[in-house]
Design a protein around this motif. Structure first.
Motif, short mmCIF file in Angstrom:
data_model
loop_
_atom_site.label_atom_id
_atom_site.label_comp_id
_atom_site.label_asym_id
_atom_site.label_seq_id
_atom_site.Cartn_x
_atom_site.Cartn_y
_atom_site.Cartn_z
N LEU A 225 0.80 -1.21 0.00
CA LEU A 225 0.00 0.00 0.00
C LEU A 225 0.84 1.27 0.00
CD1 LEU A 225 -2.62 -1.13 2.66
CD2 LEU A 225 -3.05 -0.85 0.23
N VAL A 226 2.07 1.18 0.48
CA VAL A 226 2.88 2.38 0.68
C VAL A 226 3.15 3.15 -0.61
CG1 VAL A 226 5.11 3.25 1.51
CG2 VAL A 226 3.90 1.48 2.79
N PRO A 227 3.65 2.51 -1.71
CA PRO A 227 3.95 3.30 -2.91
C PRO A 227 2.74 4.03 -3.48
CG PRO A 227 4.95 1.11 -3.04
CD PRO A 227 4.02 1.09 -1.88
N VAL A 228 1.57 3.38 -3.47
CA VAL A 228 0.37 4.02 -4.01
C VAL A 228 -0.02 5.22 -3.17
CG1 VAL A 228 -2.08 3.69 -4.50
CG2 VAL A 228 -0.46 1.89 -5.07
N LEU A 229 -0.03 5.07 -1.85
CA LEU A 229 -0.42 6.17 -0.97
C LEU A 229 0.60 7.32 -1.02
CD1 LEU A 229 -1.74 4.12 2.06
CD2 LEU A 229 -3.08 5.46 0.45
N GLN A 230 1.87 6.99 -1.19
CA GLN A 230 2.87 8.05 -1.32
C GLN A 230 2.65 8.85 -2.60
OE1 GLN A 230 6.71 6.12 -1.00
NE2 GLN A 230 6.81 6.47 1.20
N LEU A 231 2.30 8.16 -3.69
CA LEU A 231 2.03 8.87 -4.94
C LEU A 231 0.84 9.81 -4.77
CD1 LEU A 231 3.05 8.71 -8.04
CD2 LEU A 231 0.86 7.59 -8.41
N ILE A 232 -0.22 9.32 -4.10
CA ILE A 232 -1.39 10.16 -3.87
C ILE A 232 -1.01 11.37 -3.01
CG2 ILE A 232 -3.64 10.23 -2.72
CD1 ILE A 232 -4.03 7.32 -3.52
N GLY A 260 -5.37 17.73 -6.98
CA GLY A 260 -4.81 16.66 -6.16
C GLY A 260 -5.52 15.33 -6.38
N MET A 261 -4.90 14.25 -5.94
CA MET A 261 -5.44 12.90 -6.13
C MET A 261 -6.09 12.34 -4.87
SD MET A 261 -2.35 11.24 -8.40
CE MET A 261 -3.06 9.59 -8.30
N THR A 262 -6.30 13.17 -3.86
CA THR A 262 -6.90 12.68 -2.61
C THR A 262 -8.27 12.07 -2.89
OG1 THR A 262 -5.76 14.38 -1.34
CG2 THR A 262 -7.64 13.30 -0.29
#
Length: 416
Positions: A225-232, A260-262
């Protein structure tokens, strides 16, 4: 008929049997129905050289006919055509959206459904034998043929500062595409499938447009989950988004981030919070050798406890939260000893053979643990004496000292 006479009399008999079966009653019930439906389906494929046909029932019980090209791209004589004008009534927001979707589907591929109102001024035509011009259409769904990308087209989505310095990236792979008159659309995702990516490209000006959609998983390992959430978290207006394909020497696609992608319903900073939280949980799993998906009820309290466990494993002591501590007393002598220290302080040290950290259905054993409490006041001595006299035991509540907070550390030796 000439072909049948020349090649096989069995062919004539089969066709006669088919025609007769359609006039017969379903004496055999459901098995007869299934047999005839299968025979009609096979016959439809046989007489339609350019399109595969199958039917389903729609939500309202209407018959839906699906036409799928048997070849990747139908030629001019076999293509299905609209002649006339596709109409979108003005003043209707839904029709405005439908028109936009229709134009995008025609130009870049995709899917759109047109209603009878949209088709009132059009005529549908196609290969001889389909009889499209005789149909009364309630709606038409147009779907671009999906083309597999083999092998998948791999690349990196990169969030950059205006200077070009990257701050986050995500490996992606595009597995299929659809085409239109002006270009097409590539569809892919990151390696976990949590972040879906679309690239719309134009042949005319060689431009592209990126679209992302985040699909929260039902279960996943924290490290995934970390890479996706960091990109967001890092995708903020003022920065740039770039897509670079593997093996491509060009700069790829690069455009400013305007929104933003939030995800909807998330607060500002929430993606960063959970990216850090799952990173801490993944590191804890690595340090203890115990790996498991993120629990369904992983809370902010759990996030704080994970950080505290990292501090304990680093040899530090942590301050325990709370303002009071309770001690169970089973004798009058013990209660008298506590009463004697009402004017001063009392320190209690508790040792445990093992400290178990519970997270969802999983427990992590951190080994021996020690806790030290310093109290400066007993808050319920009168009530405790009465409880001891009545029940033979009592709970004594003591206030923790503000000068010497309660602490916890692993092992028996207090950290220096």
């Amino acid at each position: 008929m000439r072909y049948a006479l020349q090649e096989s009399s069995d062919y004539i008999l089969d066709r006669v049997a088919e025609a007769r079966a359609e006039r017969d009653v379903l004496l055999g019930g459901l098995p007869d129905y299934l047999e005839r439906a299968s025979a009609l389906h096979a016959r439809a494929q046989e007489i339609s050289p350019h399109y595969a046909l199958h039917t389903t029932l729609g939500a309202d019980g209407q018959t839906v006919v699906h036409l799928t090209p048997k070849r990747p791209t139908p030629d001019g004589q076999t293509a299905i055509r609209f002649t006339g004008r596709v109409r979108f009534p003005a003043g209707d927001e839904q029709e405005v959206q439908r028109r936009r979707q229709f134009e995008e589907t025609m130009r870049f591929g995709g899917e759109v459904e047109l209603t009878a109102d949209n088709l009132a001024e059009t005529r549908l035509a196609g290969p001889a034998g389909l009889g499209l011009d005789q149909l009364t259409l309630a709606s038409v769904r147009i779907t671009s043929p999906r083309q597999e990308v083999t092998p998948p087209l791999r690349g990196q989505v990169i969030v950059q500062q205006p200077s070009g310095i990257p701050v986050a990236s995500l490996a992606v792979a595009f597995t299929h595409r659809v085409l239109g008159t002006d270009g097409g659309t590539l569809y892919g995702s990151d390696m976990t499938g949590l972040m879906r990516v679309q690239v719309r490209f134009s042949r005319h000006d060689l431009s592209g447009q990126l679209k992302f959609s985040f699909v929260p998983p039902e279960t996943a390992m924290p490290a995934a989950l970390v890479p996706v959430l960091q990109l967001i978290a890092e995708s903020r207006p003022g920065r740039f988004m770039a897509l670079v394909f593997a093996g491509d020497s060009s700069d790829g696609l690069r455009a400013p981030i305007t929104t933003g992608m939030t995800p909807a319903g998330w607060e500002a900073g929430e993606a960063r919070f959970w990216a850090n939280a799952y990173d801490d949980l993944a590191r804890l799993q690595s340090r203890t050798g115990q790996y498991f998906p993120v629990p369904d009820d992983f809370t902010q309290q759990d996030v704080r406890e994970v950080k505290e466990i990292h501090a304990l494993l680093d040899g530090e002591e942590i301050v325990l939260r709370g303002e009071t501590v309770s001690v169970e007393v089973i004798s009058a002598e013990g209660l008298d000893q506590l009463a004697d220290i009402r004017g001063g302080m009392f320190r209690l040290t508790a040792g445990y053979e093992s400290m178990l950290f519970t997270l969802g259905d999983h427990q992590i054993d951190l080994g021996p643990c020690t806790e030290t409490y310093t109290m400066d006041k007993i808050l319920n001595m009168k009530e405790a004496r009465r409880e001891l006299a009545e029940h033979g035991h009592a709970k004594v509540i003591m206030r923790l000292s503000e000068r010497f907070p309660a602490v916890r550390y692993l092992g028996n030796e207090r950290p220096e």
